[in-house]
Design a protein around this motif. Structure first.
Motif, short mmCIF file in Angstrom:
data_model
loop_
_atom_site.label_atom_id
_atom_site.label_comp_id
_atom_site.label_asym_id
_atom_site.label_seq_id
_atom_site.Cartn_x
_atom_site.Cartn_y
_atom_site.Cartn_z
N GLU A 64 0.83 -1.20 0.00
CA GLU A 64 0.00 0.00 0.00
C GLU A 64 0.86 1.26 0.00
O GLU A 64 0.60 2.20 -0.75
N LEU A 65 1.91 1.27 0.82
CA LEU A 65 2.80 2.43 0.86
C LEU A 65 3.50 2.63 -0.48
O LEU A 65 3.58 3.76 -0.97
N SER A 66 3.98 1.57 -1.08
CA SER A 66 4.68 1.71 -2.36
C SER A 66 3.75 2.27 -3.43
O SER A 66 4.16 3.10 -4.24
N GLU A 67 2.49 1.84 -3.44
CA GLU A 67 1.52 2.37 -4.39
C GLU A 67 1.23 3.84 -4.14
O GLU A 67 1.16 4.63 -5.07
N ASP A 107 9.66 12.89 1.51
CA ASP A 107 8.48 13.74 1.68
C ASP A 107 7.20 12.94 1.47
O ASP A 107 6.27 13.02 2.28
N ALA A 108 7.15 12.13 0.41
CA ALA A 108 5.97 11.33 0.11
C ALA A 108 5.72 10.27 1.19
O ALA A 108 4.58 10.04 1.59
N ILE A 109 6.79 9.63 1.66
CA ILE A 109 6.66 8.63 2.71
C ILE A 109 6.10 9.27 3.98
O ILE A 109 5.16 8.76 4.59
N CYS A 110 6.65 10.42 4.35
CA CYS A 110 6.18 11.12 5.56
C CYS A 110 4.74 11.57 5.40
O CYS A 110 3.94 11.48 6.35
N LYS A 111 4.38 12.01 4.21
CA LYS A 111 3.00 12.46 3.95
C LYS A 111 2.03 11.30 4.15
O LYS A 111 1.02 11.45 4.83
N HIS A 112 2.34 10.16 3.56
CA HIS A 112 1.40 9.03 3.59
C HIS A 112 1.43 8.26 4.91
O HIS A 112 0.45 7.58 5.23
N LEU A 113 2.50 8.38 5.66
CA LEU A 113 2.56 7.75 6.99
C LEU A 113 2.22 8.75 8.10
O LEU A 113 2.20 8.38 9.27
#
Length: 72
Positions: free
Chosen positions: A20-23, A49-55
């Motif tokens: 889910e995170l990779s998508e 940035d994207a990882i922090c945003k989605h987590l």
């Protein structure tokens, strides 16, 4: 390496799978696995940035520095 990647910890806290995170982030499972297993030599700020945003976390929740004293 003295940098520890805690993506697994944040994934567990957010009850999110690696898939889910990779998508959501838009990186391959292979690249995310390399990053989370500490095998990556670098990480782009846009990816972080994207990882922090989605987590919903801070970079310091994912990246941790430990002293590498005694190893050469």
């Amino acid at each position: 390496m003295a940098i520890i990647i805690n993506i697994d910890v944040m994934l567990a806290k957010r009850k999110m799978s690696v898939t889910e995170l990779s998508e959501r982030v838009g990186i391959t499972m292979a690249n995310l696995s390399i990053l989370k297993n500490g095998k990556a030599k670098a990480v782009r700020f846009s990816t972080l940035d994207a990882i922090c945003k989605h987590l919903d976390c801070q970079p310091g929740d994912i990246l941790e520095y430990t002293s590498d004293e005694g190893t050469q």
